[in-house]
Design an enzyme around this catalytic site. Structure first.
Site: not given
Length: 653
Positions: A9, A106, A337
């Protein structure tokens, strides 16, 4: 020689993948290349949806006869300031020597959308297999696992469908209703806020959140405090006594009496005193005595909403700043995350949790935390049976498990700003707390009866801190000016211990003397204003704001917005001056403009302000992602909603 292309990303993430894959080749123009791998990156969004005027030049002008605008074929375009990077990515995707393309965007709905848009516009080499890398942290081990176990991208098609639909829904709701309300109410809004002209911005999530904030503010504004009077009795003998509070019961002489404000108080102080007089000189008896031990486990782990709320309370920072910090900790390999709604771990992760603990023990040079770990080792707290606890639950995880420390990345730790270090420590301590035993309390509950009038007393004392040893220390950063309040807390604890001892020594059937009765003035309190953290929690738990029980159950788990977008919604509302956020306290209040917008929406399409509509849409998107409904079904319902709403509103005009 055929090659593998991997797309992340942003550049910083690409560098972490390059390190994991041992690609030391010099960076080229927008990508890295070795004998086997090519790694390139997006820079956030490269592609966006086209505005209506790209469909038809006439749609540049906001007119009622061009609404509602619902395209049959959707148009997309490259964002001009990132055109060069798109060209790089497209050129690499179309190379004949590319045999596999790894989508390493992502790991979430928005990340999927960013990459799918690029692939849709770039038209990659049709002979290349496309795979999806899905990771929970940016540690080398997890990156390599993600590449090794990458699935065919088609397995994520339903997530992609959900992402496209979310974007289309926000686009259609925003453009159509913003234009409609601006055309019909823009002039009156401009007059009310003393501006030459004004437009009205409406959004699927944004308008609902504005509704929550304005509704709360008006509740507070219209709240009238009500005083009432409680009755306290002091029971005991010459050596010891305890206080108990009166509460009405079915046998009471004032049961269901209009004299009462609620079950514990009188409306009028004189009536309360008259009631006291009727009790004086009468014998009291202990009719119930309950002794118990209570256990209290550590709270669940942090998800993004919880840590955002905690950081707003503790550090007075906005949710989007918290997300930015935790995203940085994630990219520095320190935590897992961040954009997650889960507060638990998966079974698979729980089986290998010792890696995280060992990493913290060896690498995290924090004296306080090392003390907690030392105690865990000395006391032999179990770390291998998490799967049997409330902290592990696969059914409560969608994309990712809770935010926890990886036990890695400490080479990056010392360079972090102080605030980032403090937030990292919060995450570590919440994580370690789940391995500690529960806090334990001794509790006594006593009921005293005087001619069918009941008084209640209870005492609770912590006999084993357990996890509170970690949790309590979060609040023990005491500055000099706080010493007095700390002394008060210690006095309260001693008082509770003394009270508990007195209550413990009572016996059922024991006769007591009432040494004194008194009235205690109390008053009702208005609801509190949201701050920028508590509004995030309220958005996550939108179902609790829905009155209809059946509907609440139906959309259970669907909040307003997603963990990735909630902070941005608050930021946008502030930017367009619909709300104010106090910089010191983070308290949110609506602006005059925000309240006028609320009234306009309420008068024309009130369901846009209701959490049940927004949450049910979010639930629908979730159902698409889980393949429970087809994308066409969702899109048809959305189009029908827009058309029916326009028909009703245009008729009103």
């Amino acid at each position: 020689m055929s090659k593998k292309l991997l797309i992340t990303e942003k550049p910083s993430v690409a560098m972490e993948f390059a390190k994991a894959l041992k690609i030391n080749t010099n960076r080229k123009n927008g990508y890295l290349e070795s004998e086997q791998w090519i790694i390139t990156w997006c820079v956030g969004h490269l592609v966006t949806m086209s505005y209506p005027d790209k469909y038809d030049e006439k749609l540049k002008f906001w007119r009622l006869d061009t609404l509602p605008f619902i395209p049959k074929e959707w148009k997309y375009e490259i964002i001009p300031n990132v055109q060069n990077q798109f060209n790089v990515v497209q050129g690499l995707m179309q190379r004949d020597d590319i045999e596999e393309i790894y989508n390493a965007g992502d790991s979430g709905r928005e990340g999927e959308y960013i990459q799918r848009l690029v692939m849709m516009m770039a038209k990659p080499n049709p002979n290349a297999k496309i795979k999806r890398v899905w990771i929970d942290s940016q540690t080398e081990e997890e990156i390599l696992r993600g590449i090794r176990e990458a699935k065919d991208q088609s397995e994520y098609d339903s997530l992609s469908d959900s992402a496209y639909l979310r974007a289309k829904e926000d686009y259609l709701i925003g453009i159509n209703f913003s234009r409609l309300l601006s055309i019909t109410h823009g002039r009156s809004l401009a007059n009310k806020i003393n501006e030459e002209k004004a437009s009205i911005s409406v959004g699927r999530v944004m308008t609902c959140v504005l509704g929550m904030i304005v509704s709360r503010e008006r509740e507070i504004r219209n709240f009238v405090k009500t005083k009432y009077y409680k009755i306290i009795g002091e029971f005991g003998d010459e050596t010891s006594s305890f206080k108990a509070e009166w509460k009405v019961n079915e046998k009471s002489k004032v049961f269901e009496s209009p004299l009462l404000y609620n079950e514990t108080g009188f409306k009028d102080e004189k009536k309360a005193r008259d009631f006291i007089i009727s009790l004086q000189g009468k014998e009291a008896e202990v009719t119930e005595l309950k002794k118990s031990k209570q256990k209290e486990n550590a709270p669940l782990l942090f998800n993004l909403a919880e840590i955002q709320n905690e950081c707003t309370k503790r550090f007075k920072i906005k949710p989007d700043e918290t997300l930015e910090i935790i995203q940085n900790l994630y990219e520095k390999k320190l935590v897992t995350y961040p954009r997650t709604d889960a507060r638990v771990l998966s079974t698979a992760v729980s089986k290998e949790i010792s890696k995280n603990l060992n990493g913290i023990a060896k690498g995290y040079k924090d004296e306080e935390v090392q003390g907690y770990i030392k105690k865990m080792i000395e006391e032999k707290y179990p770390t291998n049976n998490l799967a049997k606890t409330k902290y592990v639950n696969d059914s409560k995880i969608t994309d990712h498990y809770a935010i926890i420390p990886t036990g890695q990345g400490y080479e990056n730790y010392e360079k972090l700003p102080e605030l980032q270090k403090q937030i990292y420590k919060l995450i570590v301590k919440r994580f370690l707390a789940i391995f500690y035993p529960p806090a334990e309390y001794n509790k006594v509950q006593v009921t005293v009866n005087i001619e069918n009038e009941t008084f209640y007393a209870s005492g609770r004392v912590c006999i084993n801190l357990g996890y509170l040893e970690i949790a309590k220390s979060n609040t023990q950063k005491v500055e000099k000016q706080d010493k007095e309040s700390t002394n008060n807390e210690e006095n309260v604890e001693k008082s509770e211990e003394n009270s508990l001892e007195i209550l413990k020594n009572l016996k059922k059937g024991q006769k007591l003397e009432c040494k004194n009765y008194e009235t205690k003035e109390a008053e009702t309190s208005p609801p509190t204003r949201y701050n920028s953290g508590s509004i995030i929690l309220a958005m996550e738990n939108a179902g609790k704001l829905i009155e209809d029980e059946e509907l609440r159950e139906q959309i259970k788990g669907a909040g307003i917005g997603t963990s990735a977008t909630r902070g941005g919604i608050i930021e946008k509302l502030e930017k367009i001056k619909y709300i104010d956020i106090n910089k010191k306290t983070q308290i949110i209040t609506p602006t005059n403009k925000g309240e006028i917008i609320y009234d306009i929406v309420y008068g024309s399409m009130p369901d846009m302000l209701n959490p049940k509509l927004t949450a049910s849409w979010e639930k629908g998107l979730d159902m698409v992602a889980k393949k429970e409904i087809k994308p066409e079904v969702f899109m048809n319902k959305l189009q029908n909603y827009i058309n029916s709403k326009f028909n009703k509103l245009v008729v009103k005009m």
